[in-house]
Design an enzyme around this catalytic site. Structure first.
Site, PDB file in Angstrom:
ATOM      1  N   GLU A  24       0.793  -1.331  -0.086  1.00 49.27           N
ATOM      2  CA  GLU A  24       0.122   0.065  -0.006  1.00 49.27           C
ATOM      3  C   GLU A  24       0.971   1.207   0.134  1.00 49.27           C
ATOM      4  O   GLU A  24       2.113   1.181   0.470  1.00 49.27           O
ATOM      5  CB  GLU A  24      -0.836   0.025   1.233  1.00 49.27           C
ATOM      6  CG  GLU A  24      -1.927   1.179   1.274  1.00 49.27           C
ATOM      7  CD  GLU A  24      -2.880   0.885   2.288  1.00 49.27           C
ATOM      8  OE1 GLU A  24      -2.822  -0.024   3.310  1.00 49.27           O
ATOM      9  OE2 GLU A  24      -3.870   1.874   2.613  1.00 49.27           O
ATOM     10  N   ASN A 171     -12.602  -1.381  -1.041  1.00 43.00           N
ATOM     11  CA  ASN A 171     -11.834  -1.960   0.046  1.00 43.00           C
ATOM     12  C   ASN A 171     -12.468  -1.567   1.565  1.00 43.00           C
ATOM     13  O   ASN A 171     -12.387  -0.502   1.886  1.00 43.00           O
ATOM     14  CB  ASN A 171     -10.041  -1.382   0.185  1.00 43.00           C
ATOM     15  CG  ASN A 171      -9.535  -1.725   1.591  1.00 43.00           C
ATOM     16  OD1 ASN A 171      -9.216  -2.929   1.686  1.00 43.00           O
ATOM     17  ND2 ASN A 171      -9.339  -0.734   2.397  1.00 43.00           N
ATOM     18  N   GLU A 172     -12.725  -2.462   2.216  1.00 45.57           N
ATOM     19  CA  GLU A 172     -13.248  -2.152   3.580  1.00 45.57           C
ATOM     20  C   GLU A 172     -14.338  -1.227   3.535  1.00 45.57           C
ATOM     21  O   GLU A 172     -14.401  -0.311   4.097  1.00 45.57           O
ATOM     22  CB  GLU A 172     -12.101  -1.755   4.770  1.00 45.57           C
ATOM     23  CG  GLU A 172     -11.147  -2.960   4.741  1.00 45.57           C
ATOM     24  CD  GLU A 172     -10.225  -2.771   5.985  1.00 45.57           C
ATOM     25  OE1 GLU A 172     -10.214  -1.852   6.808  1.00 45.57           O
ATOM     26  OE2 GLU A 172      -9.440  -3.715   6.405  1.00 45.57           O
ATOM     27  N   TYR A 239      -6.512  -9.367  10.922  1.00 45.29           N
ATOM     28  CA  TYR A 239      -5.246  -9.065  11.598  1.00 45.29           C
ATOM     29  C   TYR A 239      -5.295  -9.900  12.996  1.00 45.29           C
ATOM     30  O   TYR A 239      -6.234  -9.732  13.904  1.00 45.29           O
ATOM     31  CB  TYR A 239      -5.069  -7.449  11.724  1.00 45.29           C
ATOM     32  CG  TYR A 239      -4.705  -6.931  10.486  1.00 45.29           C
ATOM     33  CD1 TYR A 239      -3.525  -7.084   9.818  1.00 45.29           C
ATOM     34  CD2 TYR A 239      -5.861  -6.124   9.617  1.00 45.29           C
ATOM     35  CE1 TYR A 239      -3.384  -6.525   8.696  1.00 45.29           C
ATOM     36  CE2 TYR A 239      -5.543  -5.547   8.492  1.00 45.29           C
ATOM     37  CZ  TYR A 239      -4.258  -5.729   8.065  1.00 45.29           C
ATOM     38  OH  TYR A 239      -4.009  -5.337   6.705  1.00 45.29           O
ATOM     39  N   GLU A 296      -6.020  -9.400   3.376  1.00 43.75           N
ATOM     40  CA  GLU A 296      -5.274  -8.553   4.263  1.00 43.75           C
ATOM     41  C   GLU A 296      -5.311  -9.324   5.468  1.00 43.75           C
ATOM     42  O   GLU A 296      -6.288  -9.888   5.878  1.00 43.75           O
ATOM     43  CB  GLU A 296      -5.748  -7.306   4.647  1.00 43.75           C
ATOM     44  CG  GLU A 296      -5.726  -6.210   3.598  1.00 43.75           C
ATOM     45  CD  GLU A 296      -5.986  -4.778   4.187  1.00 43.75           C
ATOM     46  OE1 GLU A 296      -5.926  -4.508   5.242  1.00 43.75           O
ATOM     47  OE2 GLU A 296      -6.352  -3.875   3.185  1.00 43.75           O
TER      48      GLU A 296
END
Ligand code: AHR
Length: 494
Positions: A24, A171-172, A239, A296
């Site tokens: 990123e 994204n998200e 995560y 991710e």
């Protein structure tokens, strides 16, 4: 402890893309990490750091996701094309408020992918962009004939289309990508998907919807049900944090045993997440066409002391190597659901492969796991079973000590990857495999160290793989010893 490999049962081929990466515009991932520009004193080819590219090439990276992350939903791709002096300077509002001068744009990213020998995966702007803008990006990259965007690409020096296959629709979307509800995003996703065209029947694009956060199964259910017919896959982000308090997540190398246990315990949760999101996909799509893209994943700690909090720069220790091993084993064993995964992030950000400091570079323990596991890419997954002991060091965060996966390559060799998650006790293992003969060749490499052991710029090879000694091979089995806190890879030739 026994590990059993069953060569007669398989869930299918392990998609190479499970070994994918994510880079990123965040901190020093792109600028300074992957790209230094042609005028840099750091050796480079067309601006890409030679040392980093060479290190990454050894991992056989199949696919690289870019430009975000949260950055993707603020990124306007036309800012990053054409002569450098004409490129717009913007503020990277997500990551430290730093100046982004768009030196690294679409053409530079494609050049990076060319050097790495990997497929590009472009994450398009849905949060703050338009359907037209996104549709134009696909046309710019993939149109071979005459069109406004193809002509613009040629004007910028690229004759042939790149035929980019993988496209992320935002994204998200539930968070930094627009704070949407799943119902709203599902409708938007259908609209975007409609205008992301195929320009060449031989190069169909693959559309990946913005998926759920952690255990938000409702998101997957709604998006799969309502937009599933217009896309190819949904993503998932998860995560691993030592503590759930985002202000005090915990440190990367100096941590108490309780945080070692919580990280391992939480990493293992990926199995449940992948299974349950997979079930939601199958409910909406019983034929199994929709894939799960874990685009991710990785560890997330407090930044290294003295570094910009917005840059997410963290060290990487043996504990991270175990997290990588566990996740990759899980993805291998869910290869009928997980079609791609992208660890966050490739260089200098979160659970990185390599870290840089000026002209210096080091390979992290996580790098070595990816290197040891690369034989699984495109191989046939094999069913495994491991007898385990429970490691319970208090705090309710227990876990099994041994974690494995196995696959068979095209040449018939079998790769068994095994982690000993116990930070204190070695694990004598006996691996049972039909067809193994006392004369069969079994070799192994192991990465081991105390949980906080890591590489530094002064000691870049403090944690590197070594040969497994004393592998005893007999008819039907082999035995070896795994040190505490270790990841091993055994290659078996029957
Ligand atoms: O990888 C860092 C950030 O984590 C990404 O930009 C975002 O998608 C996620 O929340």
């Amino acid at each position: 402890m026994r590990i059993i490999i069953n060569p007669n049962r398989s869930k299918g081929t392990i998609n190479r893309n499970i070994y994918g990466h994510f880079a990123e515009h965040l901190g020093r991932c792109i600028y300074g990490g992957l790209y230094v520009g042609e005028d840099s004193s750091i050796p480079n080819v067309n601006g890409m750091r030679t040392d980093v590219v060479e290190a990454l090439k050894a991992l056989n990276i199949p696919v690289l996701r870019w430009p975000g992350g949260c950055f993707a939903d603020t990124y306007h791709w036309q800012d990053g094309i054409g002569p450098l002096e004409g490129r717009k300077t913007i503020v990277n509002t997500n990551w430290g408020g730093v100046t982004e001068d768009n030196r690294f744009g679409t053409h530079e990213f494609m050049e990076l992918c060319r050097q790495l020998g990997c497929q590009p995966y472009l994450s398009g702007n849905v949060g703050s962009g338009t359907v037209q803008e996104f549709s134009d990006w696909v046309e710019y990259c993939n149109m071979g004939g005459v069109s406004p965007m193809a002509d613009l690409r040629r004007q910028n020096g690229r004759e042939e289309p790149w035929n980019v296959k993988y496209w992320g629709i935002g994204n998200e979307a539930w968070g930094c990508g627009g704070n949407m509800r799943p119902e709203y995003y599902a409708d938007l996703c259908r609209r975007y998907a409609t205008y992301l065209r195929n320009y060449d029947d031989g190069h169909k694009i693959y559309k990946i919807a913005s998926g759920a956060n952690v255990d938000d199964y409702e998101w997957t259910r709604v998006v799969a049900e309502r937009a599933g017919s217009t896309i190819d896959a949904l993503s998932l982000h998860y995560y691993t944090l030592p503590n759930d308090d985002w202000q005090h997540k915990g440190a990367a190398t100096e941590f108490p045993m309780s945080e070692y246990c919580s990280v391992i315990h939480k990493a293992l949760r990926m199995d449940e997440l992948v299974s349950r999101h997979g079930l939601e996909l199958r409910r909406a799509d019983p034929g199994g066409r929709l894939g799960l893209v874990v685009d991710e994943w990785g560890t997330w700690y407090d930044v290294e002391p003295g570094t910009n909090p917005g840059f997410l720069y963290q060290q990487n220790a043996m504990r991270d190597a175990l997290v990588a091993a566990v996740n990759l084993n899980i993805f291998n064993d869910h290869c009928d659901t997980v079609v791609m995964a992208n660890i966050a992030q490739t260089v200098n950000v979160l659970q990185a492969m390599v870290l840089t400091e000026g002209a210096k570079m080091l390979r992290t323990p996580t790098y070595h796991v990816f290197e040891m596991y690369k034989g699984h890419q495109g191989a046939r997954q094999l069913e495994t079973y491991a007898e385990t002991r429970i490691v319970d060091l208090g705090g309710g965060m227990d876990f099994p000590d041994i974690h494995v996966s196995a696959s068979e390559a095209a040449d018939g060799s079998i790769l068994l990857t095994a982690a000993n998650l116990d930070p204190e006790r070695p694990a004598p293992v006996e691996c049972l495999l039909d067809g193994l003969k006392s004369g069969s060749a079994v070799t192994g490499r192991v990465l081991a160290g105390r949980p906080g052991a890591h590489n530094t710029f002064d000691a870049p090879d403090a944690v590197i793989p070594a040969a497994v000694e004393n592998i005893r091979v007999e008819d039907g089995k082999f035995a070896a010893q795994l040190p505490p806190c270790a990841v091993a890879a055994f290659t078996i030739r029957l």
